[in-house]
Design a protein around this motif. Structure first.
Motif, PDB file in Angstrom:
ATOM      1  N   TYR A 140      -3.693   4.980  -1.865  1.00  0.00           N
ATOM      2  CA  TYR A 140      -4.571   5.931  -1.192  1.00  0.00           C
ATOM      3  C   TYR A 140      -4.013   7.337  -1.404  1.00  0.00           C
ATOM      4  O   TYR A 140      -2.819   7.508  -1.666  1.00  0.00           O
ATOM      5  CB  TYR A 140      -4.641   5.643   0.313  1.00  0.00           C
ATOM      6  CG  TYR A 140      -5.122   4.258   0.673  1.00  0.00           C
ATOM      7  CD1 TYR A 140      -6.456   4.015   0.971  1.00  0.00           C
ATOM      8  CD2 TYR A 140      -4.230   3.186   0.738  1.00  0.00           C
ATOM      9  CE1 TYR A 140      -6.891   2.736   1.323  1.00  0.00           C
ATOM     10  CE2 TYR A 140      -4.656   1.920   1.078  1.00  0.00           C
ATOM     11  CZ  TYR A 140      -5.984   1.699   1.374  1.00  0.00           C
ATOM     12  OH  TYR A 140      -6.415   0.449   1.715  1.00  0.00           O
TER      13      TYR A 140
ATOM     14  N   SER B 140       1.532   5.817  11.440  1.00  0.00           N
ATOM     15  CA  SER B 140       0.736   5.145  10.414  1.00  0.00           C
ATOM     16  C   SER B 140       1.561   4.238   9.511  1.00  0.00           C
ATOM     17  O   SER B 140       1.023   3.671   8.551  1.00  0.00           O
ATOM     18  CB  SER B 140       0.007   6.185   9.548  1.00  0.00           C
ATOM     19  OG  SER B 140      -0.836   6.988  10.339  1.00  0.00           O
TER      20      SER B 140
ATOM     21  N   ASP C  87      -7.013   4.415  11.453  1.00  0.00           N
ATOM     22  CA  ASP C  87      -7.185   2.952  11.514  1.00  0.00           C
ATOM     23  C   ASP C  87      -6.490   2.191  10.395  1.00  0.00           C
ATOM     24  O   ASP C  87      -6.818   1.043  10.130  1.00  0.00           O
ATOM     25  CB  ASP C  87      -8.677   2.598  11.521  1.00  0.00           C
ATOM     26  CG  ASP C  87      -9.395   3.132  10.285  1.00  0.00           C
ATOM     27  OD1 ASP C  87      -8.736   3.763   9.439  1.00  0.00           O
ATOM     28  OD2 ASP C  87     -10.617   2.909  10.170  1.00  0.00           O
ATOM     29  N   LYS C  88      -5.500   2.816   9.740  1.00  0.00           N
ATOM     30  CA  LYS C  88      -4.802   2.131   8.652  1.00  0.00           C
ATOM     31  C   LYS C  88      -3.287   2.233   8.838  1.00  0.00           C
ATOM     32  O   LYS C  88      -2.785   3.187   9.437  1.00  0.00           O
ATOM     33  CB  LYS C  88      -5.190   2.730   7.287  1.00  0.00           C
ATOM     34  CG  LYS C  88      -6.588   2.372   6.807  1.00  0.00           C
ATOM     35  CD  LYS C  88      -6.841   2.962   5.422  1.00  0.00           C
ATOM     36  CE  LYS C  88      -8.156   2.461   4.832  1.00  0.00           C
ATOM     37  NZ  LYS C  88      -9.312   2.892   5.623  1.00  0.00           N
ATOM     38  N   LYS C  89      -2.589   1.224   8.309  1.00  0.00           N
ATOM     39  CA  LYS C  89      -1.131   1.237   8.258  1.00  0.00           C
ATOM     40  C   LYS C  89      -0.719   1.119   6.795  1.00  0.00           C
ATOM     41  O   LYS C  89      -1.345   0.390   6.012  1.00  0.00           O
ATOM     42  CB  LYS C  89      -0.541   0.052   9.047  1.00  0.00           C
ATOM     43  CG  LYS C  89      -0.889   0.063  10.531  1.00  0.00           C
ATOM     44  CD  LYS C  89      -0.150   1.158  11.281  1.00  0.00           C
ATOM     45  CE  LYS C  89      -0.446   1.077  12.777  1.00  0.00           C
ATOM     46  NZ  LYS C  89       0.255   2.131  13.547  1.00  0.00           N
TER      47      LYS C  89
ATOM     48  N   SER D  97       0.816  -1.212   0.000  1.00  0.00           N
ATOM     49  CA  SER D  97       0.000   0.000   0.000  1.00  0.00           C
ATOM     50  C   SER D  97       0.850   1.262   0.000  1.00  0.00           C
ATOM     51  O   SER D  97       1.895   1.347   0.642  1.00  0.00           O
ATOM     52  CB  SER D  97      -0.926   0.012   1.224  1.00  0.00           C
ATOM     53  OG  SER D  97      -0.156  -0.030   2.421  1.00  0.00           O
TER      54      SER D  97
END
Length: 319
Positions: A172, A228, A200-202, A149
C-alpha cells in the motif's frame, strides 16, 4: 542555471540544501557562455564526485551516543543497487536538452503546480534511500524473509518503494500529490487516502521515509503509525539531519506540531530523536543506521544527497 534553492525545491525538500561538490570558481582561464560555464562546472563537480569516498555517507561516531544506542547500530555500505542509481543519475544528468527542458517546464508549471507534482509530471528528481539488501540488513532478517503487508507513507514516485515491495504479498502507499498517486497506481500499489489510511487496516511494516519533517502534524502521524502496526510489526523511519522542517502545503511552510530535536552533530541529533520523539511516542529502537538520501541531479551536477538517520522501530506496549 538553477541555484541551490531551486535544486532543493525539485527534490521536495525546499528548506534543506542538498550536499554539493565544492565550488570551482577559481580557474586558470574563463569559460565563455552561460551553458558552456554550466557544463564546465558540472564536469568539475562530477570529477569530484567520482573520486569521493562514498563509504563516508554511512559512517557514524558511536562514541558520541549512549552505549545502549550504539549497540543497535547497523553498519551499511554503498552496495551495487546504490552504485547503479548513481550511474543512472550520471547518465540522465548528461542529457543536456532534457535537463534544459526540465528547467523551462519547471518555471512555467510552478505557477499552478506544487514542486512534488511537477517532479512527478516530468518524472525527474527520483530518490534513493536504501536497497533491498540494506532493507533486509537493517531489519535483521534472513535473505529468504518475506511478509504480508507493507505501507509506504509519502511514497512519491514509488522509486524507493520498489526496493521493498517484492518482499511483501501486498503493498500500500500514500501521497498527497495527484500526479504521484497516479504513478503509484500504475505500478500496482494500492493507494490509500492520506486522511484515513490508519482507520481500518493493520500493516506488518510501515515505512515513513523523510516525511516527519515535511508533514503538518508529525506527532499525530507517529500516533497513527503506532496504532496501525500489526502484532510484532515494524516501522522503518528515516529523518534527514540536521533536522529542518518544510511543509509544502502550508502558506508559511511551518508545521502545526514541532519536534524537539536538538544537538550540534549528527550523532547528538540521533540521540535527541530517540529520547525526545520516538520513546515518548512509545516506540522502541530495534536498530538504526546512517545512509545518504540521494536525489537525481541536473545541469549542475549528477546527483545530490542529504544525511539520513534511519531507524527500525517496534511498538512498546504499556500496561
Amino acid at each position: 542555471m538553477e541555484d541551490a534553492q531551486s535544486i532543493s525545491d525539485q527534490c521536495g525538500v525546499s528548506s534543506c540544501d542538498f550536499n554539493q561538490a565544492p565550488s570551482f570558481e577559481s580557474q586558470s582561464f574563463r569559460v565563455r557562455g552561460s551553458l558552456a560555464r554550466a557544463l564546465y562546472r558540472k564536469q568539475q563537480h562530477d570529477d569530484f564526485l567520482s573520486n569521493f569516498d562514498k563509504r563516508k555517507w554511512y559512517q557514524c561516531d558511536l562514541s558520541e551516543v549512549p552505549s545502549s544506542l550504539a549497540s543497535k547500530f547497523v553498519q551499511l555500505d554503498p552496495d551495487q543497487d546504490t552504485l547503479d542509481f548513481l550511474e543512472e543519475s550520471e547518465k540522465k544528468s548528461d542529457w543536456i536538452l532534457t535537463q534544459m527542458w526540465h528547467s523551462l517546464a519547471k518555471l512555467f508549471l510552478g505557477w499552478f503546480m506544487t514542486q512534488t507534482s511537477i517532479n512527478g509530471w516530468l518524472q525527474r528528481g527520483s530518490m534513493f534511500v536504501l536497497s533491498q539488501s540494506h532493507f533486509r540488513k537493517i531489519l535483521r532478517v534472513e535473505e529468504t524473509w518475506s511478509s504480508g503487508s507493507l505501507l509506504d507513507l509519502g511514497a512519491g514516485d514509488g522509486g524507493v518503494t520498489a526496493h521493498m515491495a517484492p518482499l511483501f504479498k501486498k503493498t500500500y502507499a500514500t501521497d498527497v500529490s495527484p500526479t504521484m498517486k497516479s504513478l503509484l497506481q500504475k505500478q500496482g500499489y494500492e493507494v490509500l487516502d492520506v486522511d484515513n489510511w490508519y482507520i481500518d487496516k493493520k500493516f506488518d511494516v510501515i515505512s515513513c521515509l523523510n516525511l516527519l519533517d515535511r508533514c503538518d502534524e508529525p506527532l499525530k502521524m507517529l500516533d497513527q503509525i503506532g496504532g496501525s502496526l500489526a502484532t510484532d510489526g515494524r516501522v522503518l523511519m528515516a529523518i534527514v539531519l540536521p533536522f529542518s522542517v518544510y511543509v509544502e502545503s502550508s502558506p508559511d511552510h511551518k508545521p502545526k506540531e514541532s519536534l524537539q530535536i536538538k544537538g550540534s552533530s549528527f550523532e547528538k541529533q540521533v540521540e535527541s530523536i530517540v529520547k525526545n520523539v520516538l520513546e515518548p511516542a512509545n516506540f522502541e529502537i530495534v536498530s538504526w543506521s546512517r545512509v545518504p538520501y540521494l536525489c537525481e541531479g541536473d545541469l549542475q551536477q549528477s546527483y545530490y544527497w542529504l544525511d539520513d538517520s534511519i531507524f527500525v522501530l517496534k511498538k512498546r506496549h504499556t500496561d
